[in-house]
Write an enzyme that holds these catalytic residues in place. Structure first.
Site, PDB file in Angstrom:
ATOM      1  N   HIS A  10      27.026  45.696 -15.224  1.00  0.00           N
ATOM      2  CA  HIS A  10      26.896  44.331 -15.772  1.00  0.00           C
ATOM      3  C   HIS A  10      25.934  44.291 -16.962  1.00  0.00           C
ATOM      4  O   HIS A  10      25.666  45.313 -17.561  1.00  0.00           O
ATOM      5  CB  HIS A  10      26.538  43.349 -14.653  1.00  0.00           C
ATOM      6  N   GLU A  24      21.835  40.940 -10.472  1.00  0.00           N
ATOM      7  CA  GLU A  24      22.259  42.341 -10.368  1.00  0.00           C
ATOM      8  C   GLU A  24      21.995  43.120 -11.650  1.00  0.00           C
ATOM      9  O   GLU A  24      21.524  44.258 -11.616  1.00  0.00           O
ATOM     10  CB  GLU A  24      23.753  42.408 -10.013  1.00  0.00           C
ATOM     11  N   HIS A  79      25.227  49.788  -9.100  1.00  0.00           N
ATOM     12  CA  HIS A  79      25.494  48.378  -8.795  1.00  0.00           C
ATOM     13  C   HIS A  79      24.694  47.894  -7.591  1.00  0.00           C
ATOM     14  O   HIS A  79      24.157  48.692  -6.828  1.00  0.00           O
ATOM     15  CB  HIS A  79      26.995  48.170  -8.515  1.00  0.00           C
ATOM     16  N   GLU A 141      26.440  51.254  -4.624  1.00  0.00           N
ATOM     17  CA  GLU A 141      26.155  49.840  -4.329  1.00  0.00           C
ATOM     18  C   GLU A 141      24.880  49.810  -3.483  1.00  0.00           C
ATOM     19  O   GLU A 141      24.885  50.171  -2.306  1.00  0.00           O
ATOM     20  CB  GLU A 141      27.317  49.199  -3.560  1.00  0.00           C
TER      21      GLU A 141
HETATM   22 ZN   LIG Z   1      28.347  45.132  -9.731  1.00  0.00          ZN
END
Ligand SMILES: [Zn+2]
Length: 295
Positions: A10, A24, A79, A141
């Site tokens: 992002h 995030e 992420h 993640e």
């Molecule tokens: Zn993400």
């Protein structure tokens, strides 16, 4: 030279997942930047390119194009999860074999060793970053931003550092990276006793304090990279050093004995810091400076 492409997920107009006061895009940039610094500062023969180093907006295609054009040997996309869950998981593209599976195994193992997250397992997914990259690729993640417990952990700088260290250790094992032998020598002054202390590259004064239980009676003077050869020694091995330095009447000998720059320019700077005005290096000023530094 091993070429590692790191993609902080992002950025810019796309904050990614948000929750509990966190975005995030900021966490992925913090983690990715730390991984880059750890690899480049502490290991030999590794170069790192990041898809972004600031808060830029980038499409997924721009990211994989950059990794492909650079000829990366490994792509890591970082992420933070969301959507009702807790813990850590990572993904590779479905059906790929070694070495991608090996990298996933090693990085997953190293992250779970260091990071206090529930282990959600090693997974596969048809994600753009994994599909369109021409090199082995892993997407991690790191906790759920909308889970209050995970988010509380992600607000801690030392927790973020442990996530980065886990990724770094996994990459180091994946590519058999060897450690740089440089060490920083710091000086620790407690009362009239001077210790020299070697410490791993990149550590902060606060870490040195924490790791050694040094209270405010200890002044830490951040040193310079001096070494040389051999592996980094443990922070816990503080050794009393500069035995003769307490007896010397020479500021130059004293500074040399604690591994500090004894040049006129540096003495001038130290004099200024200690309130000695108009330093010219006279015997009286040198004695004044010596006494101040020994305090
Ligand atoms: Zn993400």
């Amino acid at each position: 030279m091993v070429k590692v492409f790191i993609d902080p997920g992002h950025g810019g107009t796309d904050p990614g997942a948000v929750g509990n006061g966190l975005q995030e895009k900021n966490l992925t940039l913090q983690i990715s930047t730390l991984i880059r610094d750890m690899l480049v500062n502490e290991y030999n023969n590794v170069s790192v390119l990041m898809s972004r180093t600031g808060d830029q907006t980038l499409s997924l295609t721009q990211r994989t194009d950059a990794a492909n054009a650079w000829g990366a040997e490994f792509l890591l996309s970082v992420h933070i999860n969301a959507g009702g869950g807790t813990g850590y998981e990572d993904f590779i593209y479905p059906g790929v074999g070694a070495p991608t599976t090996t990298y996933q195994n090693l990085i997953h193992e190293e992250i779970m060793k260091l990071v206090n997250f529930r282990d959600r397992g090693k997974k596969t997914a048809n994600f753009h970053m994994l599909r369109e990259s021409r090199m082995p690729a892993l997407l991690t993640e790191n906790g759920f931003i909308d889970n209050t417990e995970d988010a509380a952990k992600l607000k801690s700088a030392s927790f973020i550092e442990s996530i980065a260290r886990g990724h770094t250790n996994g990459i180091v094992r994946s590519f058999n990276l060897t450690r740089k032998t440089s060490e920083i020598y710091h000086t620790v002054v407690a009362g009239d006793t001077v210790y020299s202390l070697s410490q791993r590259y990149g550590s902060t004064v606060q870490q040195i304090r924490d790791w050694n239980n040094l209270d405010s009676n200890y002044t830490i003077v951040v040193g310079q990279v001096l070494l040389v050869s051999g592996g980094p020694s443990s922070i816990t091995n503080t050794t009393k050093a500069a035995q003769g330095s307490q007896k010397t009447t020479s500021i130059v000998d004293y500074l040399n004995s604690i591994n500090r720059d004894a040049s006129f320019e540096n003495r001038e700077k130290l004099a200024k810091q200690h309130g000695i005005k108009n330093y010219k290096g006279t015997a009286v000023q040198n004695t004044q400076l010596l006494n101040k530094l020994r305090k």
